[in-house]
Every structure is written in structure tokens, then in C-alpha cells.
Enzyme design. Structure first.
Site, short mmCIF file in Angstrom:
data_model
loop_
_atom_site.label_atom_id
_atom_site.label_comp_id
_atom_site.label_asym_id
_atom_site.label_seq_id
_atom_site.Cartn_x
_atom_site.Cartn_y
_atom_site.Cartn_z
N ASP A 93 3.10 2.30 -17.11
CA ASP A 93 4.08 2.75 -16.12
C ASP A 93 4.12 1.72 -14.99
O ASP A 93 3.21 0.90 -14.86
CB ASP A 93 3.72 4.14 -15.58
CG ASP A 93 4.96 4.91 -15.10
OD1 ASP A 93 6.06 4.32 -15.06
OD2 ASP A 93 4.82 6.10 -14.75
N ASP A 94 5.21 1.78 -14.18
CA ASP A 94 5.31 0.84 -13.08
C ASP A 94 4.28 1.14 -12.00
O ASP A 94 3.66 0.24 -11.46
CB ASP A 94 6.74 0.79 -12.50
CG ASP A 94 7.31 2.16 -12.16
OD1 ASP A 94 6.66 3.19 -12.44
OD2 ASP A 94 8.45 2.21 -11.63
N ASP A 97 1.53 7.30 -8.24
CA ASP A 97 1.64 7.67 -6.82
C ASP A 97 0.74 8.88 -6.56
O ASP A 97 -0.44 8.75 -6.21
CB ASP A 97 3.11 7.93 -6.48
CG ASP A 97 3.37 8.14 -5.00
OD1 ASP A 97 2.51 8.73 -4.33
OD2 ASP A 97 4.44 7.75 -4.50
O1 LIG Z 1 2.33 9.59 -9.64
P1 LIG Z 1 3.65 10.29 -9.43
O2 LIG Z 1 3.72 10.98 -8.09
O3 LIG Z 1 4.02 11.20 -10.56
O4 LIG Z 1 4.77 9.18 -9.31
C1 LIG Z 1 4.85 8.07 -10.17
C2 LIG Z 1 6.06 8.16 -11.06
O5 LIG Z 1 7.24 8.28 -10.23
C3 LIG Z 1 8.19 7.31 -10.64
O6 LIG Z 1 8.97 7.78 -11.70
P2 LIG Z 1 10.14 8.85 -11.50
O7 LIG Z 1 9.61 10.21 -11.90
O8 LIG Z 1 10.72 8.75 -10.13
O9 LIG Z 1 11.22 8.48 -12.59
P3 LIG Z 1 11.81 7.09 -13.07
O10 LIG Z 1 10.68 6.27 -13.61
O11 LIG Z 1 12.78 7.50 -14.12
O12 LIG Z 1 12.47 6.44 -11.88
C4 LIG Z 1 7.35 6.15 -11.15
O13 LIG Z 1 8.09 5.37 -12.08
C5 LIG Z 1 6.21 6.87 -11.85
O14 LIG Z 1 6.53 7.19 -13.19
O1 HPA Z 2 6.55 4.17 -4.12
C1 HPA Z 2 7.41 4.45 -4.98
N1 HPA Z 2 8.46 3.62 -5.26
C2 HPA Z 2 9.40 3.90 -6.19
N2 HPA Z 2 9.37 5.03 -6.93
C3 HPA Z 2 8.36 5.89 -6.72
N3 HPA Z 2 8.12 7.08 -7.31
C4 HPA Z 2 7.01 7.58 -6.75
N4 HPA Z 2 6.53 6.74 -5.80
C5 HPA Z 2 7.36 5.66 -5.76
MG LIG Z 3 8.64 6.73 -13.62
#
Ligand SMILES: O=P(O)(O)OC[C@H]1O[C@H](OP(=O)(O)OP(=O)(O)O)[C@H](O)[C@@H]1O
Ligand code: HPA
Ligand SMILES: [Mg+2]
Length: 164
Positions: A93-94, A97
Site C-alpha cells: 500500500d502507499d 495511517d
Molecule cells: O491506515 P488507514 O487510516 O486505513 O489509511 C490508509 C489508507 O487510506 C488511503 O486509502 P483510501 O481508503 O483513502 O482509498 P484509496 O487508496 O482508494 O485512495 C491509503 O491509500 C491507505 O490505503
Molecule cells: O496522509 C494521507 N494522504 C493521503 N491519503 C491518505 N489516506 C489516509 N491518510 C492519508
Molecule cells: Mg488506499
């Protein structure tokens, strides 16, 4: 608490994802990779190139209901990795959080290796390998969520904040 921003450019993302690949290469080989959509897709593509791992599965977890954070739901399970409970698989994952997304995936694939490029303190215990830590009050701005735009000269914004 004032939120801070940490801007990540495409170049930096590429460098950081490659740094993650260097950390992961000795922990393999991997049966395949699981990208957590959508944010994990681009780091996963970079890392799959470096590790020469061509089998990519995806998992989609939705943790937001409209604007509010709701119960996480698995919109698309990582079918190919489920039977082995993730044994030998690498999850990408990127960022992590709060750790909510990571906990859901860990429950599905407890034997997989979980790696993210960036990590915040609350989610860090969920991750096996990551590259850069930022504070919990930092919002990471990814290149796919931003675009270059005009910024006023420092003297102008300084003058207006001094009532000038
Ligand atoms: O540790 P957490 O609080 O769960 O946050 C982290 C997740 O939040 C973001 O994804 P998001 O659910 O926003 O979806 P996306 O990747 O489709 O943008 C990010 O890419 C992680 O997958
Ligand atoms: O710090 C952040 N950046 C972008 N997307 C996210 N989703 C949860 N935390 C983050
Ligand atoms: Mg995500």
C-alpha cells in the site's frame, strides 16, 4: 492541532518505492503481490518491476462512507491469495495511517508480508516494512492527488499576513 503537509512528487515516489524494493528483495521470493487499491497500485507496479514479480492480485477496502468514516468493507477480496492465507505473498500500500485498512487485510491474509512506502505512528505496528515515517498530524499529498499551480511570491503573502 494544525495539520502539516508532506508533498510527494512522482520522482520522490519512484525513489521511495525503489528503496522499499531494496528492503524487500532479500525477504522474497514472493508467490505474488497484492496491491491495495487504489493508492497501492502505483508503488506495487514499481516494486513488481524491481522484484520481477508478475503475478499481481488486488484488494479493495472502503473505509469511508460519504464524508464520514464508517465500518470498513471489503469491496473486492484478494481471491488468489486467500487459500494460502497470504503465505509467501507481498501486500503493498502507499501508506498506513490509522491502521484500519491494514487490520482488515491482515485478518484476510495473516501470513503475508505487509509493506508500505510511508507510515504514521498509529498504523506502524501493522506494517512489516516501510520506508519513511511522518507524524500523525501530517497529511501526505500524493502526486496523483495534486497538480502544480501558481504560488504568490513570499513578499506578497508576507505583506498580506502583516496587514500590508
Ligand atoms: O491506515 P488507514 O487510516 O486505513 O489509511 C490508509 C489508507 O487510506 C488511503 O486509502 P483510501 O481508503 O483513502 O482509498 P484509496 O487508496 O482508494 O485512495 C491509503 O491509500 C491507505 O490505503
Ligand atoms: O496522509 C494521507 N494522504 C493521503 N491519503 C491518505 N489516506 C489516509 N491518510 C492519508
Ligand atoms: Mg488506499
Amino acid at each position: 492541532m494544525a495539520i502539516r503537509y508532506y508533498t510527494v512528487t512522482w520522482d520522490q515516489l519512484h525513489r521511495d518505492a525503489k528503496a522499499l524494493a531494496w528492503r524487500l528483495v532479500d525477504k522474497g521470493p514472493y508467490a505474488g503481490m497484492v496491491a491495495i487499491t487504489r493508492g497501492g497500485l502505483i508503488p506495487c507496479a514499481i516494486i513488481s518491476r524491481e522484484l520481477e514479480c508478475r503475478l499481481i492480485e488486488t484488494v479493495s477496502i472502503v473505509t469511508y462512507d460519504e464524508e464520514k468514516r464508517g465500518e470498513p468493507s471489503v469491496v473486492k477480496p484478494p481471491a488468489a491469495a486467500l487459500e494460502s492465507r497470504g503465505e509467501g505473498w507481498l501486500i503493498i500500500d502507499d501508506l498506513v495511517d490509522t491502521g484500519t485498512t491494514a487490520k482488515v487485510i491482515r485478518a484476510l491474509l495473516p501470513k503475508a508480508h505487509f509493506a508500505t512506502v510511508y507510515a504514521k505512528p498509529a498504523g506502524k505496528p501493522q506494517v512489516d516494512t516501510f520506508i519513511t515515517e511522518v507524524s500523525q498530524d501530517t497529511w501526505i499529498l500524493f502526486p496523483w492527488d495534486t497538480e502544480p499551480q501558481f504560488v504568490a511570491p513570499i513578499a506578497k503573502s508576507h505583506a498580506s499576513s502583516n496587514g500590508g
